[in-house]
Write a protein that holds these residues in place. Structure first.
Motif, PDB file in Angstrom:
ATOM      1  N   ARG A  16       1.336  -7.365 -14.189  1.00 62.72           N
ATOM      2  CA  ARG A  16       0.419  -8.054 -13.272  1.00 62.72           C
ATOM      3  C   ARG A  16       0.991  -9.394 -12.805  1.00 62.72           C
ATOM      4  NH1 ARG A  16      -5.671  -8.288 -14.983  1.00 62.72           N
ATOM      5  NH2 ARG A  16      -5.734  -8.822 -12.763  1.00 62.72           N
ATOM      6  N   PHE A  17       2.051  -9.843 -13.458  1.00 57.18           N
ATOM      7  CA  PHE A  17       2.600 -11.161 -13.147  1.00 57.18           C
ATOM      8  C   PHE A  17       3.878 -11.047 -12.325  1.00 57.18           C
ATOM      9  CE2 PHE A  17       0.864 -12.621 -17.558  1.00 57.18           C
ATOM     10  CZ  PHE A  17      -0.439 -12.539 -17.090  1.00 57.18           C
ATOM     11  N   THR A  18       3.940 -10.093 -11.437  1.00 55.89           N
ATOM     12  CA  THR A  18       5.168  -9.865 -10.679  1.00 55.89           C
ATOM     13  C   THR A  18       5.515 -11.027  -9.761  1.00 55.89           C
ATOM     14  OG1 THR A  18       3.868  -8.647  -9.042  1.00 55.89           O
ATOM     15  CG2 THR A  18       4.974  -7.356 -10.749  1.00 55.89           C
ATOM     16  N   PHE A  19       4.567 -11.908  -9.475  1.00 57.54           N
ATOM     17  CA  PHE A  19       4.828 -13.090  -8.653  1.00 57.54           C
ATOM     18  C   PHE A  19       5.624 -14.140  -9.409  1.00 57.54           C
ATOM     19  CE2 PHE A  19       0.781 -13.424 -10.836  1.00 57.54           C
ATOM     20  CZ  PHE A  19       0.887 -14.646 -11.469  1.00 57.54           C
ATOM     21  N   ALA A  54      -9.737 -13.064 -26.090  1.00 56.63           N
ATOM     22  CA  ALA A  54      -9.368 -14.230 -25.280  1.00 56.63           C
ATOM     23  C   ALA A  54      -8.144 -13.963 -24.419  1.00 56.63           C
ATOM     24  CB  ALA A  54      -9.111 -15.424 -26.192  1.00 56.63           C
ATOM     25  N   PHE A  55      -7.303 -13.033 -24.840  1.00 58.19           N
ATOM     26  CA  PHE A  55      -6.094 -12.738 -24.073  1.00 58.19           C
ATOM     27  C   PHE A  55      -6.427 -12.171 -22.698  1.00 58.19           C
ATOM     28  CE2 PHE A  55      -2.467  -9.770 -23.140  1.00 58.19           C
ATOM     29  CZ  PHE A  55      -1.529 -10.758 -22.869  1.00 58.19           C
ATOM     30  N   ASP A  56      -7.424 -11.322 -22.629  1.00 60.30           N
ATOM     31  CA  ASP A  56      -7.798 -10.720 -21.349  1.00 60.30           C
ATOM     32  C   ASP A  56      -8.201 -11.788 -20.334  1.00 60.30           C
ATOM     33  OD1 ASP A  56      -7.317  -8.195 -22.347  1.00 60.30           O
ATOM     34  OD2 ASP A  56      -9.404  -7.864 -22.946  1.00 60.30           O
ATOM     35  N   ALA A  57      -8.944 -12.771 -20.788  1.00 63.69           N
ATOM     36  CA  ALA A  57      -9.368 -13.841 -19.885  1.00 63.69           C
ATOM     37  C   ALA A  57      -8.172 -14.653 -19.397  1.00 63.69           C
ATOM     38  CB  ALA A  57     -10.375 -14.746 -20.581  1.00 63.69           C
ATOM     39  N   LEU A  58      -7.227 -14.900 -20.288  1.00 66.30           N
ATOM     40  CA  LEU A  58      -6.028 -15.640 -19.902  1.00 66.30           C
ATOM     41  C   LEU A  58      -5.197 -14.856 -18.888  1.00 66.30           C
ATOM     42  CD1 LEU A  58      -4.985 -17.003 -23.405  1.00 66.30           C
ATOM     43  CD2 LEU A  58      -5.841 -18.358 -21.481  1.00 66.30           C
ATOM     44  N   VAL A  59      -5.110 -13.545 -19.095  1.00 68.41           N
ATOM     45  CA  VAL A  59      -4.369 -12.709 -18.158  1.00 68.41           C
ATOM     46  C   VAL A  59      -5.006 -12.756 -16.779  1.00 68.41           C
ATOM     47  CG1 VAL A  59      -3.749 -10.319 -17.580  1.00 68.41           C
ATOM     48  CG2 VAL A  59      -3.398 -11.183 -19.910  1.00 68.41           C
ATOM     49  N   ARG A  61      -6.736 -15.161 -15.452  1.00 68.32           N
ATOM     50  CA  ARG A  61      -6.482 -16.466 -14.849  1.00 68.32           C
ATOM     51  C   ARG A  61      -5.032 -16.592 -14.389  1.00 68.32           C
ATOM     52  NH1 ARG A  61      -8.801 -20.784 -19.042  1.00 68.32           N
ATOM     53  NH2 ARG A  61      -7.994 -22.240 -17.459  1.00 68.32           N
ATOM     54  N   ARG A  62      -4.113 -16.067 -15.183  1.00 66.48           N
ATOM     55  CA  ARG A  62      -2.709 -16.107 -14.768  1.00 66.48           C
ATOM     56  C   ARG A  62      -2.485 -15.210 -13.546  1.00 66.48           C
ATOM     57  NH1 ARG A  62       1.293 -18.633 -13.121  1.00 66.48           N
ATOM     58  NH2 ARG A  62       3.367 -17.835 -13.579  1.00 66.48           N
ATOM     59  N   ALA A  63      -3.170 -14.089 -13.488  1.00 64.67           N
ATOM     60  CA  ALA A  63      -3.057 -13.197 -12.334  1.00 64.67           C
ATOM     61  C   ALA A  63      -3.551 -13.871 -11.056  1.00 64.67           C
ATOM     62  CB  ALA A  63      -3.831 -11.906 -12.590  1.00 64.67           C
ATOM     63  N   ALA A  64      -4.391 -14.889 -11.213  1.00 62.61           N
ATOM     64  CA  ALA A  64      -4.849 -15.688 -10.071  1.00 62.61           C
ATOM     65  C   ALA A  64      -3.905 -16.856  -9.801  1.00 62.61           C
ATOM     66  CB  ALA A  64      -6.258 -16.205 -10.327  1.00 62.61           C
ATOM     67  N   HIS A  65      -2.715 -16.820 -10.433  1.00 61.79           N
ATOM     68  CA  HIS A  65      -1.629 -17.778 -10.206  1.00 61.79           C
ATOM     69  C   HIS A  65      -1.850 -19.133 -10.878  1.00 61.79           C
ATOM     70  CE1 HIS A  65       0.522 -15.347  -7.037  1.00 61.79           C
ATOM     71  NE2 HIS A  65      -0.671 -14.760  -7.038  1.00 61.79           N
TER      72      HIS A  65
END
Length: 274
Positions: A16-19, A54-59, A61-65
């Motif tokens: 999901r973090f391909t950016f 908590a990891f899912d929430a962090l993912v 937020r990171r996916a939102a850059h």
């Protein structure tokens, strides 16, 4: 259904973090943070852990850059770990070039006694210099109330509050000369295209400097002759395409200037002497 194992969760997050230039590293840092352990411990004992909610929430937020440093609240820089939060620029490895330049300048000596960090932000440059030279003291200056708070927190956390004074101010200087002046000013052109995690999350006041990105250098150049002590040096970060244009502004103020490159071979630092 969320991935059931840490290994699968990391792989799914990285996809999901391909950016990002470092998608797997981002995922590992977030999982370690969610587990309240270091990344090193995570990698050595990956199969021993369950994936916390908590990891899912962090993912997400990171996916939102959102920058990883804002999510974890920490960033390694030089020899120190800094608290980082929205309101300050995320310290970057490129900025370590300034500390490298200072180390080279003071090689063979006892190092600087007094350090000035103009636009201190998180306190990264000031506190890295004070960690490098334990007998030195210094002043960090910033116009942002959020930055002043974070820099003071970092000085306290690192046990340097007695050596690091953090004060409000802009490009007006302190009226005193310092052995080492450090500065990472805004230097991005106003219309430059930036990654979303920079453009949408980091403070614009720490990024943009007019149409050509040189506005803050124009303010700094006349200030520096009085701020650098005899035998001292100022190390100032620049954009990779700004070397000679920025250097000319400081030479016009009667200063000596050399350009130092970063580890990628790009112009990154003006080494300025009286």
């Amino acid at each position: 259904m969320p991935p059931s194992t840490p290994r699968a969760a990391l792989a799914a997050a990285a996809q999901r973090f391909t950016f990002s230039a470092t998608p797997r590293l981002d995922a590992e840092l977030l999982l370690a943070h969610a587990l309240c352990i270091t990344r090193e411990r995570l990698l050595l004992s990956l199969n021993d852990w369950s994936v916390p909610a908590a990891f899912d929430a962090l993912v997400e937020r990171r996916a939102a850059h959102e920058p990883v440093a804002y999510l974890t609240g920490t960033r390694a820089f030089w020899t120190i770990d800094l608290h980082v939060a929205p309101g300050v620029l995320v310290p970057r490895a490129d900025s370590e070039t300034l500390i490298e330049a200072a180390v080279a300048h003071f090689a063979g000596s006892s190092g600087p006694r007094r350090v000035l960090d103009l636009g201190t932000g998180s306190g990264a440059l000031l506190l890295a210099a004070l960690d490098q030279w334990p007998k030195a003291s210094g002043v960090g200056v910033d116009a942002s109330a959020a930055a002043l708070t974070i820099a003071r927190v970092n000085a306290e956390r690192l046990g340097m509050a007695d050596r690091a004074q953090v004060i409000a101010g802009g490009w007006h200087g302190t009226g005193a000369a310092f052995d080492l002046v450090l500065c990472n000013p805004p230097y991005i052109e106003a219309d430059a295209a930036l990654p979303a995690e920079v453009r949408d999350w980091e403070p614009a006041s720490a990024l943009f400097a007019g149409a050509d990105g040189l506005d803050d250098y124009r303010r700094l150049a006349p200030l520096l002759p009085a701020q650098i002590a005899p035998g001292g040096v100022a190390c100032i970060e620049i954009g990779s395409a700004q070397g000679e244009r920025a250097a000319a502004l400081f030479r016009a103020a009667g200063l000596g200037v050399a350009v130092r490159r970063d580890l990628a071979g790009l112009d990154r630092c003006l080494v300025v002497t009286p």
